[in-house]
Design an enzyme around this catalytic site. Structure first.
Site, mmCIF file in Angstrom:
data_model
loop_
_atom_site.group_PDB
_atom_site.id
_atom_site.type_symbol
_atom_site.label_atom_id
_atom_site.label_comp_id
_atom_site.label_asym_id
_atom_site.label_seq_id
_atom_site.Cartn_x
_atom_site.Cartn_y
_atom_site.Cartn_z
ATOM 1 N N LYS A 95 -21.424 13.145 36.075
ATOM 2 C CA LYS A 95 -21.569 14.509 36.607
ATOM 3 C C LYS A 95 -21.431 14.536 38.124
ATOM 4 O O LYS A 95 -21.482 15.596 38.739
ATOM 5 C CB LYS A 95 -22.946 15.069 36.235
ATOM 6 N N TRP B 247 0.839 -1.203 0.000
ATOM 7 C CA TRP B 247 0.000 0.000 0.000
ATOM 8 C C TRP B 247 0.882 1.263 0.000
ATOM 9 O O TRP B 247 0.623 2.200 -0.749
ATOM 10 C CB TRP B 247 -0.950 -0.022 1.199
ATOM 11 N N SER C 47 -7.613 -9.608 -1.274
ATOM 12 C CA SER C 47 -7.558 -9.411 0.182
ATOM 13 C C SER C 47 -6.752 -10.522 0.843
ATOM 14 O O SER C 47 -7.123 -11.699 0.813
ATOM 15 C CB SER C 47 -8.977 -9.415 0.763
ATOM 16 N N ARG C 48 -5.683 -10.138 1.496
ATOM 17 C CA ARG C 48 -4.848 -11.133 2.192
ATOM 18 C C ARG C 48 -5.599 -11.702 3.396
ATOM 19 O O ARG C 48 -5.414 -12.846 3.769
ATOM 20 C CB ARG C 48 -3.514 -10.508 2.584
ATOM 21 N N ALA D 144 -4.504 -2.089 -3.100
ATOM 22 C CA ALA D 144 -3.287 -1.486 -3.665
ATOM 23 C C ALA D 144 -3.102 -1.938 -5.109
ATOM 24 O O ALA D 144 -2.700 -1.143 -5.973
ATOM 25 C CB ALA D 144 -2.094 -1.915 -2.821
ATOM 26 N N LYS E 72 -23.496 13.939 40.272
ATOM 27 C CA LYS E 72 -24.666 14.613 40.847
ATOM 28 C C LYS E 72 -25.600 13.550 41.404
ATOM 29 O O LYS E 72 -25.816 12.504 40.779
ATOM 30 C CB LYS E 72 -25.442 15.350 39.741
HETATM 31 N N1 C2G Z 1 -30.600 26.652 33.339
HETATM 32 C C1 C2G Z 1 -30.920 27.989 33.181
HETATM 33 N N2 C2G Z 1 -31.100 28.757 34.274
HETATM 34 C C2 C2G Z 1 -30.975 28.256 35.522
HETATM 35 C C3 C2G Z 1 -30.671 26.892 35.684
HETATM 36 C C4 C2G Z 1 -30.462 26.085 34.557
HETATM 37 O O1 C2G Z 1 -31.038 28.460 32.044
HETATM 38 N N3 C2G Z 1 -31.183 29.074 36.598
HETATM 39 C C5 C2G Z 1 -30.390 25.844 32.138
HETATM 40 C C6 C2G Z 1 -28.969 25.269 32.083
HETATM 41 O O2 C2G Z 1 -28.077 26.231 31.528
HETATM 42 C C7 C2G Z 1 -29.151 24.058 31.187
HETATM 43 C C8 C2G Z 1 -30.578 23.611 31.510
HETATM 44 O O3 C2G Z 1 -31.220 24.703 32.178
HETATM 45 O O4 C2G Z 1 -29.101 24.474 29.814
HETATM 46 C C9 C2G Z 1 -30.559 22.402 32.433
HETATM 47 O O5 C2G Z 1 -29.818 22.751 33.595
HETATM 48 P P1 C2G Z 1 -29.228 21.554 34.482
HETATM 49 O O6 C2G Z 1 -30.317 20.646 34.833
HETATM 50 O O7 C2G Z 1 -28.379 22.129 35.546
HETATM 51 O O8 C2G Z 1 -28.331 20.821 33.383
HETATM 52 P P2 C2G Z 1 -26.772 20.479 33.528
HETATM 53 O O9 C2G Z 1 -26.521 19.778 34.777
HETATM 54 O O10 C2G Z 1 -26.025 21.696 33.203
HETATM 55 O O11 C2G Z 1 -26.585 19.357 32.368
HETATM 56 O O12 C2G Z 1 -24.920 17.389 28.402
HETATM 57 C C10 C2G Z 1 -25.345 18.610 28.997
HETATM 58 C C11 C2G Z 1 -25.705 18.397 30.452
HETATM 59 O O13 C2G Z 1 -26.618 17.324 30.578
HETATM 60 C C12 C2G Z 1 -26.259 19.676 31.044
#
Ligand code: C2G
Length: 506
Positions: free
Chosen positions: A400, A12, A251-252, A137, A402
């Site tokens: 996240k 190639w 193709s080898r 090739a 969270k």
């Molecule tokens: N938001 C807003 N005003 C606030 C709180 C949140 O405009 N007082 C908007 C955020 O900017 C976001 C949307 O609401 O666009 C959701 O907010 P979150 O639930 O905090 O989302 P987040 O944890 O930022 O996750 O892949 C992207 C993520 O999943 C975003």
């Protein structure tokens, strides 16, 4: 005209060197085997391409540094197992402006990195372009019309490669899904082994077609799990390359599989082929990826059992054919209202009306509050159909960090009740956004401006990216804190239901 060095003097590499040379570029060829370089320089013919004359304009170089000096393009065409060591040597004198194009096909066994990722790990200051597609090739060496894909997440680099490589017989397309292109490049060689084995066992075209079709489905399933674009797998680097590899005598991998089907031991078959069989090199990484992402790859696992675990090839074939049949294709149930809206929009479009504009936004939306509602209202105002992608509980926790008050199902029910929202789907990975843009035919991606700039890459998928001002004074975390503080302060005088005066006359 470019100053190009081709690293690797295999079939190639030499075919590409010739193509680039006859296109008017100044081409140098290097390989790690001095004898090979000397022979090619003297004979001007490659043992695997006896019909092709190597142009006198091509110079051969045994020293890597001298070969790469003053070149604006470096094209790596070394076997996948030598890519890392070649990139390591190159890193000592790589100049930042040099474009690196890689044509090696494979996945590094231990790291599970694709070839471009391996090179970039050795030369972090560069961004590699992968060049891959249905390209024997032997046919390119005969100037037979060929197509190929230049893939890079930086479209400008892919387009630059398109210009360097294009010529009357080589049509170069670009693709920003480099991961998908490289996954196809590596794994299709395994499917080619399978079609060769099948032919060696005496099976016919019916099974060959089934292996190609189901083999592509396996590669696509793994690619989607890794975050690649679905469309890549039905493109030139996917279906195109698989067809040409799995059905061609050139193709080898296919020829090696045929010998194994005929009863050769794998290593004897490789020795008989006398060239690198990349499908065999790709097997350990393919199995490791399948295990890591929990993806079933029956054909790839069957080939692995024969090549690496001594399973009899007839036994492996009958086990595979005896596997329980499943549903072939299950259209993901999106949502009837979405499908209806798309159909209505298509009908309107045909009547010359405006087509439906689809908007998408992502978030956790825990303890839904008016800041979220403000965002959703403004997002919907940008189009006709709003899709809200809500983080799943696992995604929130794993990615996240969270912990939500409401579960995904509860948050979904709340957001679905908002009159601006048309469809709610789960967010399960950071990578799914690119795919979502295509799967849901999105026109506009919207996020609060606390994410400003973070998703600009989605413009490459052809969508408008809009960041809307957040509602400053409210947030879920603020609500939790205020409630906690209020609770703490009123702890003693906390009222219970019994104490609350419900008699309006008192
Ligand atoms: N938001 C807003 N005003 C606030 C709180 C949140 O405009 N007082 C908007 C955020 O900017 C976001 C949307 O609401 O666009 C959701 O907010 P979150 O639930 O905090 O989302 P987040 O944890 O930022 O996750 O892949 C992207 C993520 O999943 C975003």
């Amino acid at each position: 005209m470019h100053n190009i060095v081709v690293l690797g003097a295999g079939t190639w590499g030499i075919a590409l060197a010739r193509l680039l040379s006859v296109s008017g570029n100044k081409v140098t060829v290097w390989s790690a085997i001095p004898e090979e370089i000397a022979l090619l320089d003297k004979e001007r013919v490659h043992k695997n391409l006896p019909f092709m004359v190597i142009p006198d304009e091509i110079s051969f170089q045994k020293d890597l540094r001298s070969a790469c000096l003053d070149k604006d393009v470096i094209l790596l065409a070394v076997p996948s197992v030598f890519v890392r060591e070649t990139a390591k040597m190159l890193s000592e004198f790589y100049q930042d402006s040099q474009l690196i194009i890689n044509v090696s096909k494979g996945i590094e066994t231990d790291s599970l990195l694709t070839m471009s990722e391996v090179i970039e790990s050795e030369i972090p200051q560069t961004q590699v372009v992968a060049l891959s597609g249905p390209t024997h090739a032997e046919e390119v060496a005969r100037d037979m019309p060929t197509t190929i894909v230049a893939a890079c997440s930086d479209l400008a680099l892919a387009e630059k490669t398109q210009k360097v490589m294009s010529n009357p017989v080589l049509r170069v397309f670009t693709n920003t899904d480099i991961k998908g292109v490289e996954l196809c490049a590596a794994l299709k060689n395994i499917i080619a082994l399978a079609t060769g084995i099948s032919a060696g066992l005496g099976y016919g075209d019916n099974i060959k077609a089934a292996i190609i079709t189901r083999g592509l489905a396996e590669i696509k399933k793994l690619g989607e799990a890794v975050g690649c674009l679905s469309e890549t797998f039905s493109g030139l680097a996917g279906m195109g390359d698989l067809i040409v590899t799995a059905t061609s005598k050139h193709s080898r991998n296919n020829r090696c599989g045929y010998l194994i089907g005929q009863g050769y031991a794998p290593q004897d078959a490789v020795n008989q082929i006398g060239m690198v069989v990349e499908g065999i090199n790709a097997l350990p990484a393919a199995i490791a990826l399948a295990n890591k992402y929990h993806v079933e790859l029956p054909i790839i696992r069957a080939v692995d059992s024969v090549i690496n675990h001594g399973v009899d090839v007839k036994q492996a074939a009958s086990d595979l054919l005896g596997k329980e049949v499943t549903i072939e294709l299950q259209k993901p149930v999106v949502d009837i209202s979405f499908e209806m809206a798309v159909m209505k929009s298509a009908a309107r479009y045909e009547d010359g009306g405006q087509s439906m504009k689809r908007v998408i936004t992502y978030g956790t939306f825990d303890l839904l509050h008016y800041g979220h509602i403000n965002l959703l209202r403004r997002a919907k105002a940008l189009g006709d159909y709003l899709i809200v992608v809500i983080s799943s509980d696992e995604f929130n926790w794993n990615e996240k960090h969270k912990k939500c008050y409401f579960s995904y199902e509860q948050r979904k029910a709340l957001v679905e009740a908002v009159r601006y929202v048309d469809l709610v789907i789960p967010e399960e990975s950071w990578d799914q956004k690119r795919r979502d843009m295509h799967e849901y035919h999105i026109d506009t991606f919207v996020m609060g401006d606390d994410w400003k700039g973070k998703f600009d890459f989605l413009k490459e998928e052809g969508v408008e990216v809009v960041y809307l001002p957040r509602t400053p004074e409210i947030s879920t975390s603020k609500m939790k804190k205020d409630l906690y503080d209020a609770n703490a302060v009123d702890g003693e005088s906390k009222t219970s239901h019994d104490d609350i005066n419900t008699d309006p006359t008192k």
